[in-house]
Scaffold this active site. Structure first.
Site, PDB file in Angstrom:
ATOM      1  N   GLU A 162      29.875  74.146  29.451  1.00  0.00           N
ATOM      2  CA  GLU A 162      30.297  75.533  29.209  1.00  0.00           C
ATOM      3  C   GLU A 162      31.392  75.638  28.161  1.00  0.00           C
ATOM      4  OE1 GLU A 162      28.658  75.532  33.455  1.00  0.00           O
ATOM      5  OE2 GLU A 162      30.001  74.237  32.277  1.00  0.00           O
TER       6      GLU A 162
ATOM      7  N   PHE B  75      31.046  79.701  48.401  1.00  0.00           N
ATOM      8  CA  PHE B  75      30.608  78.589  47.556  1.00  0.00           C
ATOM      9  C   PHE B  75      30.621  79.002  46.082  1.00  0.00           C
ATOM     10  CE2 PHE B  75      27.068  76.307  45.408  1.00  0.00           C
ATOM     11  CZ  PHE B  75      27.624  75.030  45.444  1.00  0.00           C
ATOM     12  N   GLN B  76      31.285  78.203  45.274  1.00  0.00           N
ATOM     13  CA  GLN B  76      31.426  78.427  43.834  1.00  0.00           C
ATOM     14  C   GLN B  76      32.044  79.786  43.502  1.00  0.00           C
ATOM     15  OE1 GLN B  76      27.695  77.420  41.795  1.00  0.00           O
ATOM     16  NE2 GLN B  76      28.440  75.317  41.592  1.00  0.00           N
TER      17      GLN B  76
ATOM     18  N   LYS C  48      26.872  88.775  41.789  1.00  0.00           N
ATOM     19  CA  LYS C  48      25.420  88.593  41.699  1.00  0.00           C
ATOM     20  C   LYS C  48      24.648  89.813  42.189  1.00  0.00           C
ATOM     21  CE  LYS C  48      21.626  85.413  42.609  1.00  0.00           C
ATOM     22  NZ  LYS C  48      21.202  84.091  43.116  1.00  0.00           N
TER      23      LYS C  48
ATOM     24  N   MET D 205      47.110  61.312  15.094  1.00  0.00           N
ATOM     25  CA  MET D 205      48.317  62.108  14.892  1.00  0.00           C
ATOM     26  C   MET D 205      49.403  61.724  15.888  1.00  0.00           C
ATOM     27  SD  MET D 205      49.760  64.264  12.955  1.00  0.00           S
ATOM     28  CE  MET D 205      48.647  65.339  12.047  1.00  0.00           C
TER      29      MET D 205
END
Length: 559
Positions: free
Chosen positions: A51, A113-114, A163, A466
């Site tokens: 993602e 959940f999630q 959802k 760096m």
């Protein structure tokens, strides 16, 4: 017409002219992906490997095109994986709309959940964000999000949709996006003060930032420079707003800016700052920055005035509008002696590098030669980023894409995919260090999957370059956790993911490798082996004034 929330979302994206979305599906966002499937001939979906790559893809698309970039993610870890990309866009004022889905409204706040409060998580790194709990509010929210992302100082907006809202139905009526309303008119008093300062100064310097690009002000900027008759420097974000090939251009300003720009800004009597925010990497010791000058700042965001550096005067407004108004009223100025002095500096302090071996600067200059300066260059963050800023001469806006504010390692590869989708006519090159490439190199698989022919150049010094440079100069050469001397083979990795892999250890090998990459029309990874102790020069030590800039010769001479 009654539509589901998912149908409304897709229809609203079509209203906004969205043709490409970057994302990764999951349970909470399945309804949206099912609807997207039915519109695959209208909206292309780029399935990234992570993602974060989707957020960077939307960002790169936005920077390259000037349009709003869009990314999708599911709930929980899908949404949180967007956070670094959203923060990157926020720090650089890039317009993206991130759309996440969440658990159903009845499950919110129950550690389902999630489930994650992604609106709460992203509140400090978005211009605005929404959680849409009623499908009747969805269309208006999406339309507002695109307006907010683009209007004024651009930035990211997040929309979180439970959802069940994607499944519920509401009345939908198509709307054509209205032109953005103009912001408040530029103050006549501020313009008058600006004109007075410009007309009275003897040694002006113009400092250009990313705001000049975001407002599409390049044409007005060139006219303004000619009228003021001043040398021009830029920030990392401002590259390409003013042509890097112009005689009045003196290179970047700040920690790794040229001696010419750093000395010139330190000696000028008027610093005209156009769409820049005085980053600490530009100013060095802010108390000593441009201490001989009056400072005149143009910016769309009044919050930037006097934020990091105290200014003499400012003009608040869209950069293109401000420059247009000044150009109408400003008579041609002349600063012959001052320009001659700066040009003498420019001749005395050119950028240089070791001529006979493969180095980062050589790689960047060879890319410039072979692409005739017409490539769209993307970078990760570190030494290679500075070399890409120093040694490629950008002549057009939106051709140098880099994470300036957040400094996000892993930004460039996802962003290069977005840039190539947005500008398929351009050669797109992502320049990375080996440390950065490891962060998101899985997006090479995305490039292959979608046949996006980017050229990935890895400046491979087997260290975190760096950080090692700082350890070498300021930490007694204690190389703590910066050595990447392992058996990872980037050529084999590229081939394993379906791309072409080429290794180059000499200048000739790189010339041949890059020339070949330009002909293949496929994703290519070029692994460039350079010395671990190559450094970015010049440099300003942390906490020092930019007038104390030094290079390798100064170090050798004990200065």
């Amino acid at each position: 017409m009654q539509l589901t929330g998912s149908e409304i979302l897709i229809e609203c994206l079509k209203e906004q002219g969205v043709d490409t979305v970057f994302g990764y599906p999951g349970g909470a966002i399945l309804n949206v992906y099912d609807e997207l499937y039915k519109h695959s001939d209208e909206i292309t979906h780029i399935l990234t490997s992570h993602e974060q790559g989707a957020a960077h893809g939307a960002d790169g698309y936005a920077r390259a095109t000037g349009k709003v970039g869009v990314c999708f993610a599911t709930s929980g870890p899908g949404a949180t994986n967007l956070v670094t990309g959203i923060a990157t866009a926020y720090m650089d004022s890039i317009p993206i709309v991130a759309i996440t889905c969440n658990v159903g409204v009845s499950l919110l706040g129950k550690d389902s959940f999630q489930e994650i409060d992604i609106a709460g998580v992203t509140m400090p790194i978005t211009k605005h964000n929404y959680i849409v709990k009623d499908v009747n509010d969805l269309a208006d929210t999406i339309r507002k999000a695109f307006i907010i992302a683009k209007k004024g100082r651009p930035g990211p907006v997040l929309i979180d949709i439970p959802k069940d809202v994607t499944a519920n139905k509401a009345e939908y009526q198509k709307e054509t996006p209205k032109p953005l309303k103009a912001l408040n008119q530029v103050s006549e008093a501020e313009l008058a003060t600006a004109l007075k300062l410009i007309e009275e100064c003897k040694k002006p310097y113009i400092f250009v930032g990313g705001g000049a690009i975001l407002s599409d002000a390049s044409k007005e900027l060139v006219t303004f420079v000619r009228k003021v008759d001043a040398p021009v420097t830029d920030s990392l974000m401002g590259k390409g707003a003013f042509p890097g090939t112009d005689p009045l251009y003196t290179g970047m300003l700040g920690m790794h800016g040229t001696k010419t720009s750093n000395y010139g800004v330190s000696e000028c009597d008027l610093l005209i700052v156009i769409g820049a925010r005085f980053s600490d990497r530009v100013t060095g010791n802010a108390k000593k920055f441009a201490s001989n000058a009056k400072i005149l700042q143009f910016d769309i965001d009044p919050a930037e005035m006097d934020k990091n550096v105290l200014i003499t005067a400012g003009v608040v407004g869209d950069i293109r509008e401000v420059l247009g108004l000044l150009n109408e009223r400003l008579s041609k100025q002349e600063h012959k002696e001052w320009i001659e002095k700066i040009m003498e500096y420019k001749g005395r302090f050119p950028l240089a590098y070791h001529p006979d071996v493969l180095t980062g600067p050589y790689v960047v200059e060879e890319i410039y030669r072979q692409t005739k300066g017409e490539a769209l260059v993307v970078t990760e963050v570190g030494q290679h980023q500075m070399w890409a800023a120093q040694f490629y001469r950008y002549t057009k806006p939106r051709t140098f894409l880099t994470s300036g504010g957040l400094g996000t390692m892993g930004y460039g590869l996802g962003a290069s995919l977005g840039a190539k989708k947005g500008r398929p006519d351009k050669i797109v090159v992502n320049i990375a260090g080996d440390g950065c490439f490891r962060m998101n190199m899985n997006e090479i698989a995305t490039a292959v999957r979608h046949n996006i022919p980017i050229i990935q150049v890895v400046i491979n010094n087997h260290v975190l370059g760096m950080v090692r440079q700082w350890q070498n100069l300021f930490y007694g050469q204690r190389y703590s956790a910066t050595v990447l001397n392992d058996a990872v083979d980037f050529v084999k990795l590229a081939e394993a993911m379906g791309a072409v892999g080429i290794r180059a250890a000499t200048q000739e090998e790189f010339r041949e490798a890059f020339a070949k990459a330009l002909t293949l029309g496929r994703p290519v990874v070029i692994d460039c082996q350079i010395d671990s102790d190559d450094k970015v020069w010049p440099m300003v030590a942390p906490g020092k004034a930019i007038s104390e800039v030094f290079d390798e010769k100064d170090l050798e001479q004990g200065k």
